[in-house]
Motif scaffolding. Structure first.
Motif, short mmCIF file in Angstrom:
data_model
loop_
_atom_site.label_atom_id
_atom_site.label_comp_id
_atom_site.label_asym_id
_atom_site.label_seq_id
_atom_site.Cartn_x
_atom_site.Cartn_y
_atom_site.Cartn_z
N LYS A 85 0.83 -1.21 0.00
CA LYS A 85 0.00 0.00 0.00
C LYS A 85 0.86 1.26 0.00
O LYS A 85 0.55 2.23 -0.70
CB LYS A 85 -0.94 0.01 1.21
CG LYS A 85 -1.85 1.22 1.20
CD LYS A 85 -2.85 1.21 2.32
CE LYS A 85 -3.73 2.44 2.19
NZ LYS A 85 -4.81 2.49 3.13
N LYS A 113 2.21 1.79 -3.51
CA LYS A 113 1.22 2.17 -4.52
C LYS A 113 0.61 3.54 -4.25
O LYS A 113 0.15 4.19 -5.19
CB LYS A 113 0.09 1.13 -4.59
CG LYS A 113 0.53 -0.20 -5.14
CD LYS A 113 1.12 -0.08 -6.52
CE LYS A 113 0.05 -0.31 -7.56
NZ LYS A 113 0.58 -0.31 -8.92
N GLY A 114 0.58 3.95 -3.01
CA GLY A 114 0.01 5.26 -2.68
C GLY A 114 -1.48 5.31 -2.96
O GLY A 114 -2.24 4.44 -2.55
N LYS A 115 -1.91 6.34 -3.70
CA LYS A 115 -3.33 6.50 -4.00
C LYS A 115 -3.84 5.50 -5.02
O LYS A 115 -5.04 5.36 -5.21
CB LYS A 115 -3.59 7.92 -4.50
CG LYS A 115 -3.43 8.97 -3.43
CD LYS A 115 -3.88 10.32 -3.91
CE LYS A 115 -3.75 11.30 -2.77
NZ LYS A 115 -4.63 12.44 -2.91
N ASP A 116 -2.94 4.80 -5.69
CA ASP A 116 -3.35 3.80 -6.69
C ASP A 116 -3.65 2.44 -6.06
O ASP A 116 -3.91 1.48 -6.77
CB ASP A 116 -2.26 3.64 -7.75
CG ASP A 116 -2.07 4.91 -8.56
OD1 ASP A 116 -3.05 5.68 -8.69
OD2 ASP A 116 -0.96 5.14 -9.06
N TRP A 137 -15.13 4.69 2.26
CA TRP A 137 -16.14 5.27 1.37
C TRP A 137 -16.96 6.33 2.10
O TRP A 137 -17.92 6.85 1.56
CB TRP A 137 -17.06 4.20 0.84
CG TRP A 137 -16.43 3.31 -0.17
CD1 TRP A 137 -15.16 3.36 -0.64
CD2 TRP A 137 -17.05 2.24 -0.86
NE1 TRP A 137 -14.93 2.38 -1.55
CE2 TRP A 137 -16.10 1.67 -1.71
CE3 TRP A 137 -18.32 1.68 -0.83
CZ2 TRP A 137 -16.37 0.60 -2.53
CZ3 TRP A 137 -18.58 0.60 -1.65
CH2 TRP A 137 -17.63 0.07 -2.49
N GLU A 183 -5.52 -0.57 -4.60
CA GLU A 183 -6.87 -1.09 -4.76
C GLU A 183 -7.05 -2.33 -3.89
O GLU A 183 -6.10 -3.07 -3.64
CB GLU A 183 -7.14 -1.44 -6.22
CG GLU A 183 -7.18 -0.22 -7.13
CD GLU A 183 -7.49 -0.59 -8.56
OE1 GLU A 183 -7.82 -1.77 -8.82
OE2 GLU A 183 -7.40 0.30 -9.41
N PRO A 235 -9.68 1.59 1.28
CA PRO A 235 -10.03 3.01 1.36
C PRO A 235 -11.44 3.17 1.91
O PRO A 235 -12.32 2.37 1.64
CB PRO A 235 -9.91 3.50 -0.07
CG PRO A 235 -9.94 2.29 -0.92
CD PRO A 235 -9.47 1.15 -0.08
#
Length: 155
Positions: A56, A59-62, A144, A64, A142
């Protein structure tokens, strides 16, 4: 490349920890007590958590959910396969009396072979890896939840 190399690297580290823990228990003659295998979950869980966390961060904000889940499961499966191979080698060749010492309570009732015990060790490792990955992904997924903007009063 990172998606497959990372789980293999962490899986090898987890299996090394599991093997070292097993051999330390064997050194003191405690490896035949199934209660001590509960700590295997702690070792495996720590490794899977760290693998997902490292993935994580890279990948940062990418990041999934599906990718994090696959990293965790593959990490656990690699560790399980390596540890199961070691366990089979240990129980079959290094210490053949290990199996009879471990299952003395069932020895007269059930015909337990080395293959069935190895199969159970593998299934337990796969199940532990899957459940721990599902649990840890609840921490890493993440959110929601939408942040509400404060209402400005127009007075």
């Amino acid at each position: 490349m990172l998606k497959i190399a990372l789980p293999i690297r962490f899986g090898i580290a987890i299996s090394a920890g599991l093997i070292a823990y097993f051999l330390v228990l064997a050194l003191f003659g405690l490896h035949t007590n199934p209660l001590f295998s509960l700590f295997n979950g702690v070792i495996t869980g720590f490794g899977i958590y760290e693998a997902i966390k490292f993935y994580k961060l890279s990948k940062g904000k990418d990041f999934e959910y599906g990718d994090g889940f696959s990293v965790g499961v593959v990490t656990g499966f690699v560790a399980t396969i390596i540890f199961t191979a070691f366990f089979g080698l240990y129980a079959g060749n290094i210490n053949p009396e290990f199996l009879s010492n471990m299952i003395t309570a069932w020895e007269t009732t059930y015909n337990t072979s080395l293959g069935s015990v190895i199969f159970v060790v593998a299934i337990m490792g796969f199940a532990t890896s899957t459940v721990l990955t599902l649990s840890f992904m609840q921490l890493f997924k993440p959110s929601w939840n939408l942040k509400k903007k404060p209402k400005t009063s127009q007075a």
